[in-house]
Scaffold this active site. Structure first.
Site, PDB file in Angstrom:
ATOM      1  N   CYS A  35       0.797  -1.239   0.000  1.00 57.32           N
ATOM      2  CA  CYS A  35       0.000   0.000   0.000  1.00 57.32           C
ATOM      3  C   CYS A  35       0.826   1.283   0.000  1.00 57.32           C
ATOM      4  O   CYS A  35       0.729   2.103  -0.913  1.00 57.32           O
ATOM      5  CB  CYS A  35      -0.922   0.046   1.215  1.00 57.32           C
ATOM      6  N   HIS A  95      -2.231   6.756   4.045  1.00 53.42           N
ATOM      7  CA  HIS A  95      -1.252   5.745   4.469  1.00 53.42           C
ATOM      8  C   HIS A  95       0.171   6.160   4.095  1.00 53.42           C
ATOM      9  O   HIS A  95       0.963   5.347   3.623  1.00 53.42           O
ATOM     10  CB  HIS A  95      -1.593   4.377   3.864  1.00 53.42           C
TER      11      HIS A  95
END
Length: 569
Positions: free
Chosen positions: A112, A167
């Site tokens: 991610c 993130h």
């Protein structure tokens, strides 16, 4: 004689004029440019004419909408025939693929954080310390010195908005409204935070995170110890302003996040369409809630990923309909894709994260980790019904978006930009990529190199013979799952792969990697809770007892830390 003197003077003058700096790409690009540059130049002339005609028609450069979701295998979306075998459907994303480009060789980073950093900066995240997945408290994030696509497009007059999963770290400089976005609602961490609540602790989905639900532990000396007290789930903010905590840290707040991000995305599009202002908007949903209970089940399969797809798919359809209703679909590029492969390594039970055609998944440098579903939809500019076999990397979107916006001049020229301009692939279709290679890193380590149909693994190549020749070579047409390494049939590629990496590493020596940004987590929040403010207070109190400074503490590189949390490393 006088004319000659004038010409000499002009040449002297020109020799002192600063030459416009060029974007620096990785070594392999120059190998390709040497052989294809003349053809590319001719293509670019026609592309410039087409983009200018579009700008003349609409009076502004094209808008860009970018949808990015998590952990999905290539083939799981965009291929209705395959979906029939797995008990779910994504009709809107399938329609998007059918009406535009379905990329079959879109490469991401293995997990991610690296993927999200790569598309925002156009650079492999290993170059600036963002190669690993962070967890609270991280004390690090995307450094301020990186130049994001939002900053590039802002300089070209675009409105920029980010709504969804970031993130990219928990320090102030990494906040998305501090990275070029005019407005942002984002998560510093990932979907694992949907488990960071007493309810999840009560059913042992997390262990010991909420000591208050246990009887007192007479042996506990350190409070909060290993518990990341004060972590923040969601942050909102505007460019140049302090951020604010949004909602809270409960699973209820997690559930509210995606609908709120969708609402803001549509509002952002409408506001800028009405103002006739070009815009770039990123919608990156959380997509998966570890605590979600679907009752009744939305899909026949009843698996978590399949049950989560309808929300993303419905919104993709809403976006296409909204762009058409506003009359701006023909002046808007819409790209949708996954950030990496499925979490096939120890996934939660019943999630249905399927590897499908390729081996491996999230965290792996095999194709299953980095070859992802991806589509481009642009009525009138992108020809419908295309299935494209060219290699494209997610970092290429950075440079391509800048080219479409007329903003290439704002791309930094003091560092390597891995992303290549793929406008020709978008507008001319199959066989028009500017890339036939990919370097795949896992953490800070080069895992594999792709060149056309061939691939070499640099990690885990099996036992090396006394000759020094490993069975590490794959023909991806013959063995797409990378299960049967070759030696004799592909040994002729060894020297060429070695030279590719040599050139790549020499560029890294010329432009050295730098660490990520470091700092106290969650500063710069106007409405920070007392427990959030206490994070920095605890750090300072602890360091005062130690023989080193806060700066030394924050900047210390933990050996092997980049390997933790990268599934499949």
């Amino acid at each position: 004689m006088k004319v000659r003197q004038i010409l000499i003077g002009l040449l002297v003058f020109l020799s002192w004029m600063p030459v416009q700096a060029q974007i620096v790409h990785d070594a392999e690009y120059y190998v390709l440019k040497m052989q294809n540059g003349e053809r590319w130049q001719q293509e670019d002339s026609e592309i410039t004419r087409r983009l200018q005609a579009l700008r003349d028609k609409y009076g502004q450069p094209p808008n860009i909408v970018f949808l990015l979701w998590d952990d999905t295998a290539f083939g799981a979306v965009g291929f209705p025939a395959l979906q029939k075998n797995f008990g779910y459907s994504t009709p809107n994303l399938n329609k998007m693929a059918a009406e535009g480009i379905n990329f079959t060789r879109m490469y991401s980073e293995p997990s991610c954080t690296p993927t999200r950093a790569a598309v925002l900066t156009g650079r492999h995240p290993v170059r600036y310390g963002m190669g690993a997945v962070g967890m609270p408290h991280e004390f690090s994030g995307l450094r301020a010195e990186e130049v994001t696509i939002a900053e590039v497009l802002s300089r070209a007059g675009y409105a920029t908005g980010f709504f969804g999963k970031g993130h990219l770290g928990d320090i102030e400089e990494s906040y998305l409204h501090n990275q070029g976005f005019d407005e942002a609602l984002f998560t510093p961490m990932n979907q694992i935070t949907s488990l960071f609540n007493p309810q999840a602790n009560a059913v042992n989905a997390v262990l010991g995170m909420f000591p208050e639900i246990y009887p007192p532990d007479p042996y506990r000396l350190d409070n909060p110890g290993l518990v990341p007290t004060g972590w923040v789930m969601n942050i909102e903010g505007e460019k140049g302003q302090p951020g604010r905590e949004w909602c809270g840290t409960s699973n209820e707040c997690f559930s509210k996040f995606d609908p709120e991000a969708e609402r803001r995305t549509i509002a952002f599009i409408r506001k800028n369409a009405e103002a006739n202002k070009p815009f770039f908007v990123a919608y990156w949903p959380n997509f998966l809630n570890f605590m979600a209970a679907f009752m009744p089940k939305p899909s026949v399969s009843g698996l978590m990923v399949a049950d989560s797809f309808p929300a993303v798919d419905d919104f993709a359809g809403q976006l296409m309909a909204e762009l058409q209703a506003l009359g701006i679909a023909e002046n808007t590029l819409f790209v949708a894709m996954a950030d990496n492969g499925p979490m096939v390594h120890s996934p939660p039970a019943g999630w249905g994260m399927l590897p499908m055609l390729y081996r491996g998944g999230k965290g792996d440098f095999t194709e299953g980790g980095v070859r992802v579903p991806a589509f481009a939809w642009w009525p009138g500019m992108v020809q419908p019904g295309q299935v494209v076999g060219d290699i494209i990397h997610i970092a290429d979107l950075y440079t391509t978006f800048a080219r479409l916006a007329g903003a290439s001049e704002y791309i930094p020229t003091d560092r390597v930009v891995d992303g290549l301009d793929q406008t020709a692939l978008l507008l001319n279709g199959d066989t028009h990529s500017r890339r036939d290679y990919v370097f795949i890193y896992t953490g800070n380590q080069l895992g594999a190199t792709v060149k056309g149909r061939y691939k070499r693994h640099w990690i885990g190549a099996g036992e090396v013979a006394s000759s020094g020749m490993p069975e590490a070579y794959y023909d991806l047409y013959m063995d797409p799952r990378e299960e049967y390494p070759q030696l004799v049939p592909l040994i002729y590629t060894q020297g060429q792969f070695n030279h590719m990496v040599a050139r790549h590493r020499l560029f890294k020596k010329k432009y050295p990697d730098v660490p990520s940004g470091k700092g106290i987590p969650y500063t710069g929040l106007a409405n920070a809770r007392p427990e959030t403010k206490a994070i920095g207070q605890r750090v300072r109190a602890v360091v005062e007892e130690m023989p080193f400074s806060i700066e030394e503490y924050l900047e210390f590189q933990i050996p092997g830390a980049d390997k933790v949390g990268d599934w499949g490393h």
